[in-house]
Write a protein that holds these residues in place. Structure first.
Motif, PDB file in Angstrom:
ATOM      1  N   PRO A 183     152.981  60.507  82.900  1.00  0.00           N
ATOM      2  CA  PRO A 183     154.366  60.784  83.300  1.00  0.00           C
ATOM      3  C   PRO A 183     155.326  59.634  82.987  1.00  0.00           C
ATOM      4  N   LEU A 184     154.798  58.434  82.727  1.00  0.00           N
ATOM      5  CA  LEU A 184     155.651  57.278  82.479  1.00  0.00           C
ATOM      6  C   LEU A 184     156.302  57.336  81.095  1.00  0.00           C
ATOM      7  N   THR A 185     155.591  57.894  80.128  1.00  0.00           N
ATOM      8  CA  THR A 185     156.102  57.941  78.747  1.00  0.00           C
ATOM      9  C   THR A 185     157.440  58.688  78.662  1.00  0.00           C
ATOM     10  N   PRO A 186     157.561  59.911  79.204  1.00  0.00           N
ATOM     11  CA  PRO A 186     158.878  60.576  79.141  1.00  0.00           C
ATOM     12  C   PRO A 186     159.939  59.869  79.987  1.00  0.00           C
ATOM     13  N   LEU A 187     159.522  59.171  81.047  1.00  0.00           N
ATOM     14  CA  LEU A 187     160.475  58.441  81.876  1.00  0.00           C
ATOM     15  C   LEU A 187     161.125  57.304  81.080  1.00  0.00           C
ATOM     16  N   ILE A 188     160.312  56.572  80.308  1.00  0.00           N
ATOM     17  CA  ILE A 188     160.848  55.490  79.478  1.00  0.00           C
ATOM     18  C   ILE A 188     161.764  56.056  78.394  1.00  0.00           C
ATOM     19  N   ALA A 189     161.310  57.129  77.746  1.00  0.00           N
ATOM     20  CA  ALA A 189     162.121  57.737  76.689  1.00  0.00           C
ATOM     21  C   ALA A 189     163.450  58.245  77.230  1.00  0.00           C
ATOM     22  N   SER A 190     163.424  58.835  78.422  1.00  0.00           N
ATOM     23  CA  SER A 190     164.663  59.345  79.023  1.00  0.00           C
ATOM     24  C   SER A 190     165.587  58.205  79.395  1.00  0.00           C
ATOM     25  N   GLU A 192     165.827  55.288  77.896  1.00  0.00           N
ATOM     26  CA  GLU A 192     166.435  54.808  76.656  1.00  0.00           C
ATOM     27  C   GLU A 192     167.575  55.728  76.212  1.00  0.00           C
ATOM     28  N   ALA A 193     167.347  57.037  76.309  1.00  0.00           N
ATOM     29  CA  ALA A 193     168.367  58.005  75.881  1.00  0.00           C
ATOM     30  C   ALA A 193     169.606  57.919  76.763  1.00  0.00           C
ATOM     31  N   LEU A 194     169.394  57.757  78.069  1.00  0.00           N
ATOM     32  CA  LEU A 194     170.528  57.653  78.974  1.00  0.00           C
ATOM     33  C   LEU A 194     171.362  56.412  78.695  1.00  0.00           C
ATOM     34  N   LEU A 195     170.727  55.314  78.386  1.00  0.00           N
ATOM     35  CA  LEU A 195     171.452  54.080  78.084  1.00  0.00           C
ATOM     36  C   LEU A 195     172.315  54.229  76.822  1.00  0.00           C
ATOM     37  N   GLU A 196     171.911  55.116  75.936  1.00  0.00           N
ATOM     38  CA  GLU A 196     172.657  55.317  74.690  1.00  0.00           C
ATOM     39  C   GLU A 196     173.852  56.258  74.870  1.00  0.00           C
ATOM     40  N   ASP A 202     178.712  52.428  86.485  1.00  0.00           N
ATOM     41  CA  ASP A 202     177.717  52.745  87.513  1.00  0.00           C
ATOM     42  C   ASP A 202     176.540  53.499  86.925  1.00  0.00           C
ATOM     43  N   GLU A 203     176.859  54.470  86.041  1.00  0.00           N
ATOM     44  CA  GLU A 203     175.789  55.253  85.426  1.00  0.00           C
ATOM     45  C   GLU A 203     174.879  54.375  84.564  1.00  0.00           C
ATOM     46  N   LEU A 204     175.502  53.480  83.798  1.00  0.00           N
ATOM     47  CA  LEU A 204     174.705  52.581  82.957  1.00  0.00           C
ATOM     48  C   LEU A 204     173.826  51.658  83.796  1.00  0.00           C
ATOM     49  N   LEU A 206     172.607  52.302  86.799  1.00  0.00           N
ATOM     50  CA  LEU A 206     171.490  53.090  87.337  1.00  0.00           C
ATOM     51  C   LEU A 206     170.459  53.410  86.260  1.00  0.00           C
ATOM     52  N   ALA A 207     170.937  53.780  85.077  1.00  0.00           N
ATOM     53  CA  ALA A 207     170.010  54.080  83.981  1.00  0.00           C
ATOM     54  C   ALA A 207     169.232  52.832  83.583  1.00  0.00           C
ATOM     55  N   GLY A 208     169.922  51.677  83.602  1.00  0.00           N
ATOM     56  CA  GLY A 208     169.249  50.414  83.278  1.00  0.00           C
ATOM     57  C   GLY A 208     168.165  50.086  84.291  1.00  0.00           C
ATOM     58  N   ASN A 209     168.449  50.344  85.566  1.00  0.00           N
ATOM     59  CA  ASN A 209     167.436  50.108  86.595  1.00  0.00           C
ATOM     60  C   ASN A 209     166.206  50.979  86.379  1.00  0.00           C
ATOM     61  N   ILE A 210     166.461  52.265  86.043  1.00  0.00           N
ATOM     62  CA  ILE A 210     165.345  53.189  85.798  1.00  0.00           C
ATOM     63  C   ILE A 210     164.517  52.714  84.602  1.00  0.00           C
ATOM     64  N   TYR A 211     165.203  52.346  83.541  1.00  0.00           N
ATOM     65  CA  TYR A 211     164.498  51.945  82.321  1.00  0.00           C
ATOM     66  C   TYR A 211     163.699  50.657  82.542  1.00  0.00           C
ATOM     67  N   ARG A 212     164.322  49.659  83.170  1.00  0.00           N
ATOM     68  CA  ARG A 212     163.622  48.394  83.405  1.00  0.00           C
ATOM     69  C   ARG A 212     162.441  48.587  84.343  1.00  0.00           C
ATOM     70  N   GLY A 213     162.621  49.421  85.369  1.00  0.00           N
ATOM     71  CA  GLY A 213     161.518  49.684  86.289  1.00  0.00           C
ATOM     72  C   GLY A 213     160.356  50.363  85.586  1.00  0.00           C
ATOM     73  N   ALA A 214     160.665  51.320  84.701  1.00  0.00           N
ATOM     74  CA  ALA A 214     159.613  52.017  83.969  1.00  0.00           C
ATOM     75  C   ALA A 214     158.889  51.070  83.014  1.00  0.00           C
ATOM     76  N   MET A 215     159.648  50.206  82.333  1.00  0.00           N
ATOM     77  CA  MET A 215     159.028  49.257  81.410  1.00  0.00           C
ATOM     78  C   MET A 215     158.166  48.239  82.158  1.00  0.00           C
ATOM     79  N   ASN A 216     158.642  47.810  83.319  1.00  0.00           N
ATOM     80  CA  ASN A 216     157.872  46.876  84.134  1.00  0.00           C
ATOM     81  C   ASN A 216     156.568  47.514  84.600  1.00  0.00           C
ATOM     82  N   LEU A 217     156.643  48.780  84.994  1.00  0.00           N
ATOM     83  CA  LEU A 217     155.442  49.492  85.417  1.00  0.00           C
ATOM     84  C   LEU A 217     154.475  49.650  84.249  1.00  0.00           C
ATOM     85  N   GLU A 218     154.976  49.960  83.065  1.00  0.00           N
ATOM     86  CA  GLU A 218     154.099  50.111  81.905  1.00  0.00           C
ATOM     87  C   GLU A 218     153.406  48.792  81.583  1.00  0.00           C
TER      88      GLU A 218
END
Length: 393
Positions: A183-190, A192-196, A202-204, A206-218
């Motif tokens: 489940p982590l793979t689509p989370l990281i991909a999503s 990245e897409a949100l940041l683009e 605020d949205e950026l 939040l998206a940055g927090n999600i992406y960094r958290g997912a990368m840290n977990l990976e």
């Protein structure tokens, strides 16, 4: 010639002088025989029957449990009910000059079997054939061998049980990694897409927090899998000539944002003209990221982290220093142990305690050493080395 002259002995004539010498030789032999430190048994071969004990010294009689007077007449089968094959062959077809050393057991008068090492030799006197056997007690040696065998079997059993448990843990870790990464793979991909595509601040964020958290977990999941591989001895590195300066600059740019959030400064102290090192680039990044994350975690706001690189003999010495809390002596004694964690007041649940153990595995696999210097409330510096290429030799 008178009768007296007729009885007068001559040297070597077999008369009184020869008899005295024979008696002296026999006396010396019996003195040696009776006072020997090992059991000595003299056997006489007789046609059609088992060899018979002609004589045994005091020690042999005591060990066999007989009085010395009761020794003569005992048969070979009385003492050796199950003789070794080599001795059995000699008994059946005795010849002069047969010698050897072998292990056996003799039976005492009480029926107890005792392990012995037998040295034997066959010879003839006056047409009779004998065998002199010297039986050395090897009970202590046998007991030690038994103890060693039992200890070896226990160690073997424990090692097999440990290998089984490690194998189970590795299998569990692999399954866990697979379940987490799916489940982590689509989370990281999503992320990245949100940041683009997002534009609002605020949205950026939040998206940055999600992406960094997912990368840290990976990254943590990958560390866990690598550590499990290391415990099984299947962790691999692929070392090749590498220029570390661009790598360090790129890594500094990568981690700077996380230090900026805590107002921490990141400095680089890299010697000029550093030659190539033999290293696995991905594994080197993994080592440095673990050390940098630890430094940032235990350094307060406004602190400083420094990445260093300097040549030391035929090795390149890399370092990560911080101005954080430092370590107590107790913490220092356990810092490289797997699953040991220094609890951070700011985030007591952060980390699994395998980062530094994994760093030591990866440094060792690349031919280097890792160590640290630390003082409570004065910061910590981790050092590790990598071999320079042959160009520097």
């Amino acid at each position: 010639m008178t009768a007296a002259e007729d009885r007068a002995p001559t040297v070597g004539s077999g008369g009184a002088v020869g008899s005295c010498r024979y008696q002296k030789d026999e006396h010396d032999f019996r003195l040696i025989f009776q006072n020997a430190a090992d059991a000595m048994l003299l056997w006489e071969f007789r046609s059609g029957s088992s060899p018979v004990l002609a004589e045994a010294n005091t020690l042999a009689a005591r060990r066999l449990g007989y009085h010395v007077e009761a020794i003569p007449g005992l048969t070979f089968s009385d003492i050796f009910p199950e003789p070794p094959v080599e001795l059995a062959a000699i008994i059946n077809e005795p010849e002069d000059g047969q010698t050897g050393v072998l292990e056996s057991t003799f039976q005492t008068s009480s029926g107890r079997n005792e392990p012995v090492e037998i040295s034997y030799s066959t010879f003839s006197i006056n047409g009779k054939r004998f065998m002199l056997s010297i039986a050395r007690d090897i009970s202590a040696r046998k007991a030690e061998a038994t103890t060693l065998t039992e200890a070896y079997n226990r160690e073997k059993s424990l090692r097999q049980a440990l290998e089984t448990e490690i194998s189970k843990r590795v299998d569990f870790t692999r399954s866990l990694v697979h379940e987490l990464k799916t489940p982590l793979t689509p989370l990281i991909a999503s992320g990245e897409a949100l940041l683009e595509i997002l534009e609002g601040e605020d949205e950026l964020r939040l998206a940055g927090n999600i992406y960094r958290g997912a990368m840290n977990l990976e990254r943590r999941i990958n560390d866990l899998l690598d550590f499990a591989r290391g415990e099984m001895g299947v962790l691999k590195v692929h070392a090749q000539p590498l220029d570390v300066t661009p790598l360090l600059l790129d890594l500094a740019a990568q981690v700077s944002p996380q230090f900026d959030r805590k107002n921490q400064s990141l400095e680089l102290e890299i010697d000029d003209d550093i030659s190539l090192v033999m290293a696995d680039e991905d594994r080197l990044r993994q080592i440095l990221l673990n050390l940098l994350n630890n430094a940032g975690k235990f350094t307060p706001r406004g602190g400083q982290i420094t990445i260093g690189a300097a040549v030391s003999g035929k090795m390149l010495r890399l370092s990560v220093a911080d101005t954080g809390r430092g370590m107590t002596l107790l913490e220092q004694a356990h810092i490289f142990k797997p699953y040991y964690r220094i609890v951070d007041d700011a985030d007591p649940n952060d980390g699994m305690g395998i980062g530094l153990a994994l760093c030591r595995m990866l440094v060792t696999l690349q031919g280097g050493d890792i160590w640290f210097e630390s003082e409570k409330d004065c910061g910590t510096t981790f050092y590790f080395t990598l071999p320079l290429t042959a160009e520097m030799e």
